[in-house]
Design an enzyme around this catalytic site. Structure first.
Site, PDB file in Angstrom:
ATOM      1  N   HIS A   1       0.847  -1.235   0.050  1.00  0.00           N
ATOM      2  CA  HIS A   1       0.183  -0.079   0.155  1.00  0.00           C
ATOM      3  C   HIS A   1       0.911   1.200  -0.079  1.00  0.00           C
ATOM      4  O   HIS A   1       2.100   1.320  -0.075  1.00  0.00           O
ATOM      5  CB  HIS A   1      -0.890  -0.125   1.193  1.00  0.00           C
ATOM      6  CG  HIS A   1      -0.197  -0.360   2.598  1.00  0.00           C
ATOM      7  ND1 HIS A   1       0.694   0.786   2.785  1.00  0.00           N
ATOM      8  CD2 HIS A   1      -0.339  -1.360   3.346  1.00  0.00           C
ATOM      9  CE1 HIS A   1       0.899   0.124   4.502  1.00  0.00           C
ATOM     10  NE2 HIS A   1       0.573  -1.223   4.476  1.00  0.00           N
TER      11      HIS A   1
ATOM     12  N   HIS B   1       4.048   1.295   2.503  1.00  0.00           N
ATOM     13  CA  HIS B   1       5.251   0.486   1.579  1.00  0.00           C
ATOM     14  C   HIS B   1       5.765   1.450   0.736  1.00  0.00           C
ATOM     15  O   HIS B   1       7.237   1.351   0.771  1.00  0.00           O
ATOM     16  CB  HIS B   1       4.779  -0.681   1.357  1.00  0.00           C
ATOM     17  CG  HIS B   1       4.051  -1.612   2.181  1.00  0.00           C
ATOM     18  ND1 HIS B   1       2.962  -2.208   1.983  1.00  0.00           N
ATOM     19  CD2 HIS B   1       4.883  -2.088   3.120  1.00  0.00           C
ATOM     20  CE1 HIS B   1       2.675  -3.113   2.989  1.00  0.00           C
ATOM     21  NE2 HIS B   1       3.945  -3.084   3.758  1.00  0.00           N
TER      22      HIS B   1
ATOM     23  N   LYS C   1       4.413   2.309  12.076  1.00  0.00           N
ATOM     24  CA  LYS C   1       3.131   1.980  12.447  1.00  0.00           C
ATOM     25  C   LYS C   1       3.250   0.647  13.355  1.00  0.00           C
ATOM     26  O   LYS C   1       2.787   0.471  14.221  1.00  0.00           O
ATOM     27  CB  LYS C   1       2.092   1.313  11.521  1.00  0.00           C
ATOM     28  CG  LYS C   1       0.878   0.759  11.841  1.00  0.00           C
ATOM     29  CD  LYS C   1      -0.119   0.293  10.607  1.00  0.00           C
ATOM     30  CE  LYS C   1       0.431  -0.856   9.893  1.00  0.00           C
ATOM     31  NZ  LYS C   1       0.464  -1.949  10.867  1.00  0.00           N
TER      32      LYS C   1
END
Length: 282
Positions: free
Chosen positions: A34, A37, A149
């Protein structure tokens, strides 16, 4: 963009790059890419001459066999995204290539892995450290890129690099979010419509908790308020919510002047486990 499938092929590729004076960047991923990345790939391309992206769903870091089985795998779609983002070589090994023999090595990261993800996913960080060590040895990057994250994972990998004297720099890039605040994750692909609609609650709770921390509300009260807010949504099953020291990851009973705070949570939505965090500067 070259496609590499063997350990020896990756070693040869990066060794040639080093011999010609090129800087090598590595972006380890499990695929189902996504924008988060792709941000890592673009950052690596800015810093390095060669950008190696690994696509490997690592079985040793899953403590849940069903989660491993269901993890999204779309390598062809991933490859289409990677070349325009700046990837110069894509490493797509098989499980047999990465683990020709069963791995028996065991890492111990002490207090770093005894909380949050480590406490709820036994063996997870051992698997992460094993595969990341293998990738570092094979690719010999000058820099390796990870997303914030996975805050605890980044902390563990920094410890790994320090303890084993890997000659590389870890670069952590900010979390990329959807317009409604949901942290981008490969697992988001598994959310059904109802769970996806409920998922932004996670970031809202973190944002409200961060405001409370800035206002000096004590950690125990911040935790209680966050847990109560998460409990109001029937589709969300919280696993943990923690107010911790951003460096040591240890739960806080009170704040320490000059030390950043990280708010971390994990929750299940419709059978899909998501994590997120927000850092509050001291």
């Amino acid at each position: 963009m070259q496609i590499l499938t063997t350990a020896t092929g990756l070693q040869a590729y990066t060794e040639q790059a080093r011999q010609t004076g090129k800087r090598v960047g590595l972006v380890p991923t499990m695929g189902a890419l996504h924008a988060g990345h792709l941000q890592l790939v673009q950052a690596a391309r800015t810093d390095c001459d060669e950008v190696i992206v690994s696509l490997f769903v690592n079985p040793t870091q899953f403590n849940n066999a069903e989660d491993f089985r269901l993890y999204p795998r779309v390598p062809e779609a991933d490859a289409v995204l990677l070349e325009p983002a700046g990837c110069t070589a894509l490493f797509v090994p098989s499980v047999a290539e990465m683990y020709p023999l069963p791995t028996v090595l065991r890492f111990d990261f002490g207090a770093l892995e005894q909380v949050m993800e480590g406490a709820h996913r036994p063996g997870h960080f051992n698997g992460v450290a094993t595969v990341v060590s293998k990738l570092f040895h094979l690719a010999r990057p000058h820099r390796a890129y990870f997303g914030q994250k996975d805050w605890q994972q980044v902390a563990v990998i920094r410890q790994l690099v320090a303890d084993l004297s890997f000659d590389l720099e870890i670069v952590a890039c900010p979390t990329i979010r959807e317009a409604d605040g949901l942290a981008m994750s490969s697992r988001n692909l598994r959310l059904d419509a109802a769970a996806r609609a409920a998922a932004p609650l996670l970031h809202r709770v973190l944002t409200e908790a961060a405001a409370q921390v800035r206002d000096g509300v004590m950690p125990a009260q911040v935790r209680a308020a966050a847990e109560a807010a998460l409990a109001q949504e029937p589709l969300v099953t919280p696993e943990y919510f923690e107010v911790a020291d951003a460096q040591t990851l240890q739960p806080l009973a009170q704040y320490v002047t000059g030390r950043n705070v990280v708010l971390c949570l994990a929750a299940h939505l419709g059978g899909v486990r998501l994590i997120d965090n927000v850092v509050v500067a001291a």
